[in-house]
Design an enzyme around this catalytic site. Structure first.
Site, PDB file in Angstrom:
ATOM      1  CG  HIS A   1       0.742  -3.499   5.500  1.00  0.00           C
ATOM      2  ND1 HIS A   1      -0.094  -3.230   4.456  1.00  0.00           N
ATOM      3  CD2 HIS A   1       1.304  -4.710   5.235  1.00  0.00           C
ATOM      4  CE1 HIS A   1      -0.051  -4.231   3.582  1.00  0.00           C
ATOM      5  NE2 HIS A   1       0.789  -5.132   4.025  1.00  0.00           N
TER       6      HIS A   1
ATOM      7  CG  HIS B  71      -1.801  -1.217   1.265  1.00  0.00           C
ATOM      8  ND1 HIS B  71      -2.136  -1.906   2.411  1.00  0.00           N
ATOM      9  CD2 HIS B  71      -2.439  -1.856   0.235  1.00  0.00           C
ATOM     10  CE1 HIS B  71      -2.941  -2.906   2.093  1.00  0.00           C
ATOM     11  NE2 HIS B  71      -3.138  -2.903   0.789  1.00  0.00           N
TER      12      HIS B  71
ATOM     13  CD  GLU C  86      -1.319  -3.148   9.361  1.00  0.00           C
ATOM     14  OE1 GLU C  86      -1.133  -1.937   9.155  1.00  0.00           O
ATOM     15  OE2 GLU C  86      -1.800  -3.930   8.510  1.00  0.00           O
TER      16      GLU C  86
ATOM     17  CD  GLU D 262      -0.635   0.793   4.411  1.00  0.00           C
ATOM     18  OE1 GLU D 262      -1.875   0.700   4.342  1.00  0.00           O
ATOM     19  OE2 GLU D 262       0.115  -0.190   4.391  1.00  0.00           O
TER      20      GLU D 262
HETATM   21 ZN    ZN Z   1      -1.505  -1.655   4.380  1.00  0.00          ZN
END
Ligand code: ZN
Length: 377
Positions: free
Chosen positions: A261, A168, A337, A171
């Site tokens: 992420h 992504h 994350e 990010e």
């Molecule tokens: Zn992500």
């Protein structure tokens, strides 16, 4: 007064830029997609002038909660970034600021541009153990790049660790994390790195989505594909990034996998496991618990209490990278994350979550990887 966004990773659309008292802008949708939330633009000609900037479409973003209690990243020189308060007013995100210089940059998080990515790749090759490989081309003809750290790739029985980041593209903290990891592998304690690379090869894809990064997308590549939903059946036409990386993984095998992420809403650092895969068992749970537990011991920003709820065995979304790797290669596979805003338990009043904290988390992860290698592989 001017607003500029036509640069590497830039994203904004000007609605009204006639008066500093009411600057109206909107975030553009990702390429061929309705996702949007990443923004990055430059405002100029406003020294010592109070500016009121309204992002008019702030409540239609992919994660509206991400703008609650949010502080925007600002910089006068693109290297020192600070946070500034925002306010949600109706559908708009309002930024009121009196810049002290003629130029000021605003971004959703501290950017990691494609130019920085190329510099990172080049800097990794300062290590005698590092080799570079182009795995294939993106839709817009950019290189999909791999760096491999190994001291003896020919030796039999070596373990293979894979880490990817920035599926992504918005990010950007995930590539700051990669920079931290690569710094340790290149310039970290020599005996530690040598010992680690004696037993394992580390394969890194620091940027899975160069097209999306350059275009200023939040979640998708140039074709509008969310790459972390393409791992079951990647397409050479629509998701070549995943297609080529997955093909290389089949060739090398995988004994450990981490996908890095950022999370727009949750103010925590956490790891999502792959409890939802069909073959989940006590041994896999012990591996996951070890990694998360040790990381929480080593790094105060990481915690194990809050995260995504674990799925029951058999209910995993198999289009995601971690579940695919866990099922295909029968290895510990995880999604890391980091927050866009800040960690709620260890807040930094001045900078919030930041590049330096992302890099420190990578250092801690590398230490836990070394322990995991000797204890579980
Ligand atoms: Zn992500």
């Amino acid at each position: 007064m001017e607003i500029t966004q036509n640069f590497d990773s830039g994203n904004i659309e000007i609605i009204n830029c006639n008066s500093p008292k009411e600057i109206e802008i909107e975030i553009k949708e990702d390429s061929n997609s309705h996702f949007y939330q990443w923004f990055y633009f430059r405002l100029s000609g406003v020294k010592d002038t109070e500016c009121k900037i309204y992002i008019r479409n702030a409540q239609g973003v992919a994660y509206p909660k991400g703008f609650q209690g949010y502080r925007v990243c600002c910089s006068y020189d693109k290297s020192n970034w600070f946070r500034h308060e925002t306010e949600l007013i109706g559908d708009s995100l309002a930024i009121v600021i009196k810049p002290v210089r003629d130029i000021i940059y605003f971004a959703y998080f501290v950017p990691y541009t494609l130019e920085q990515h190329y510099a990172l790749i080049a800097s990794s090759l300062r290590s005698e153990f590092c080799r570079h490989e182009v795995l294939g081309k993106t839709i817009e003809d950019r290189d999909i790049e791999l760096v491999r750290f190994s001291s003896n790739p020919e030796k039999k029985g070596r373990k293979v660790f894979w880490i990817i980041a920035r599926q992504h593209p918005g990010e950007s903290m995930s590539e700051w994390w990669m920079e931290g990891l690569i710094e340790q592998l290149v310039d970290g304690p020599k005996t530690f790195v040598k010992q680690l690379l004696k037993e394992c090869d580390i394969y890194l894809v620091p940027n899975m989505n160069p097209d999306g990064s350059y275009r200023g997308n939040l979640r998708t590549n140039a074709a509008g594909r969310n790459l972390n939903r393409e791992w079951e059946n990647p397409s050479l036409d629509k998701s070549p990034e995943v297609y080529f990386v997955k093909r290389k993984m089949r060739e090398t095998g995988v004994d450990f996998f981490l996908d890095v992420h950022g999370d727009e809403s949750l103010p925590y650092c956490f790891i999502a496991g792959t409890e939802g895969i069909a073959g989940w068992n006590k041994q896999k749970q012990a591996q996951l618990d070890f990694f998360k537990g040790r990381l929480a011991q080593l790094n105060p920003d990481f915690q194990t209490e809050v995260g995504y709820p674990a799925k029951r065995p058999g209910l995993a979304n198999m289009t995601m990278s971690a579940t695919q790797m866990a099922a295909t290669h029968n290895c510990l596979a995880m999604t890391l994350e980091m927050p866009f805003k800040d960690t709620i338990d260890t807040p930094d009043e001045e900078f919030g979550w930041s590049p330096i904290r992302s890099k420190q988390l990578a250092h801690s992860c590398l230490l836990v990887m070394a322990e995991y290698l000797s204890g579980f592989c």
